[in-house]
Design an enzyme around this catalytic site. Sequence first.
Site, short mmCIF file in Angstrom:
data_model
loop_
_atom_site.label_atom_id
_atom_site.label_comp_id
_atom_site.label_asym_id
_atom_site.label_seq_id
_atom_site.Cartn_x
_atom_site.Cartn_y
_atom_site.Cartn_z
N LYS A 69 0.98 -1.27 0.04
CA LYS A 69 -0.14 -0.15 0.00
C LYS A 69 0.72 1.33 -0.08
O LYS A 69 1.73 1.09 0.11
CB LYS A 69 -1.10 0.27 1.09
CG LYS A 69 -1.76 -1.43 1.18
CD LYS A 69 -3.06 -1.15 0.15
CE LYS A 69 -3.43 -2.49 -0.14
NZ LYS A 69 -4.36 -3.14 0.70
C1 LIG Z 1 -5.64 -4.08 1.11
C2 LIG Z 1 -7.03 -3.76 1.44
C3 LIG Z 1 -7.93 -4.23 2.28
C4 LIG Z 1 -7.20 -5.18 3.43
O1 LIG Z 1 -6.43 -4.38 4.15
P1 LIG Z 1 -5.57 -5.38 5.20
O2 LIG Z 1 -4.83 -4.23 5.90
O3 LIG Z 1 -4.76 -6.22 4.35
O4 LIG Z 1 -6.58 -6.02 6.16
C5 LIG Z 1 -9.13 -3.96 2.23
N1 LIG Z 1 -9.78 -3.35 1.10
C6 LIG Z 1 -8.90 -2.85 0.26
C7 LIG Z 1 -9.64 -2.31 -0.93
C8 LIG Z 1 -7.64 -3.23 0.12
O5 LIG Z 1 -6.88 -3.07 -0.86
#
Ligand SMILES: *Cc1c(COP(=O)(O)O)cnc(C)c1O
Length: 374
Positions: free
Chosen positions: A184
């Site tokens: 991210k």
């Molecule tokens: C990465 C992601 C999540 C989940 O995030 P985590 O921190 O891995 O639980 C939820 N929604 C979207 C759109 C994502 O890209």
Amino acid sequence: MDWKVPLADLDFGEEEEAAVLKVLRSRWLTMGESTQEFENKFATFLGAKHAFALSNATEALHLACLALGIGVGDEVIIPSLTFVATANAVLYTGARVRFADILGAHDLTISPQDIENQISPQTKAIMVMHYGGFPCQMQAIKEIAQEHDLYIIEDNAHAPGASLNEIMLGTWGDVGCFSFFSNKNLAVGEGGMLVTNRDDVAEKVRRLRSHGMTSLTWDRHKGHAYSYDVVELGYNYRIDEMRSALGIVQLQKLTSNNAKREQITRRYRQALSNTGIGLPFCDVIGKPAYHIFPILLPEGVDRQLFIERMKEYRIQTSIHYPPIHTFQYYRQHYPGISLEKTEAAAKQEVTLPLFPTMSAEDVDLVVSAVCASL
Ligand SMILES: *Cc1c(COP(=O)(O)O)cnc(C)c1O
């Protein structure tokens, strides 16, 4: 696999290493000074009243639903073109989801019109996802929510630092949920943040994050409390100090890294215009976070073959996303759903590499591989 250009890459250096080392040497490993500092800085960055660091965004989405009182008998309207966690978090509470279609090939975010179509007497909330870091139509969605008395939860996993009408994404609705997973825009490995301007939500989240307890280890360590009560069924959704320390350093880089992502996106767009490839989000609204660079292959181009060819050029690609309503589990629980625009876009979508440390030469390499792989 030895990629020439990977899909994503970390921007980690000596500062991140020093921050973690400092925590290790402090001998206080969870929910302490670093976590408080990370939360305070994140709240200030967003202009939000409260921020709670958690161990991932899925937990943030789950707590958002719980804190808003969503549960059995309720429905939450969500897009299908998102990561499965968006839907799973709703289902954990016993509530059901209603899938709304996207706007179209030009904008892969949820359609306000279709949100309205999905509203039923059971609807409690709208959970939007700012696909790729590009803002949803929040003005229209907010009006719908107000008219029908619905909560808004923002899955802001793609969009830290993005804004619309000068309002940061994640603060448009009742609760905003952020992910700090490795790929991210702000990465710590596993991590998340829940932000809200609502005191009632904040109070619930504070307890639910830590077993429903009325005081924390940290408070007791500081001598602020010596016992606790458990007043509801909570969870252990806490984060540790190492990851909070990483988060503080990564937050300092976020704005400039988002700007680098924007530059890379521009270079891609220029090079790929007039190739017949569909480029969503060309009409920029607000200030996006440019989390990923999605393209839509022209009709008739076999996606699997395209991805294989890109792999031969050692360029990593991905798909965002197989729609949730097409997964086996969701087909079983939500049979017979069809979302025309979501399915059409999802079938042709490929995500190209995008990360802040990517060079102009990397972009050009990807572009030539794309043109040779069509
Ligand atoms: C990465 C992601 C999540 C989940 O995030 P985590 O921190 O891995 O639980 C939820 N929604 C979207 C759109 C994502 O890209």
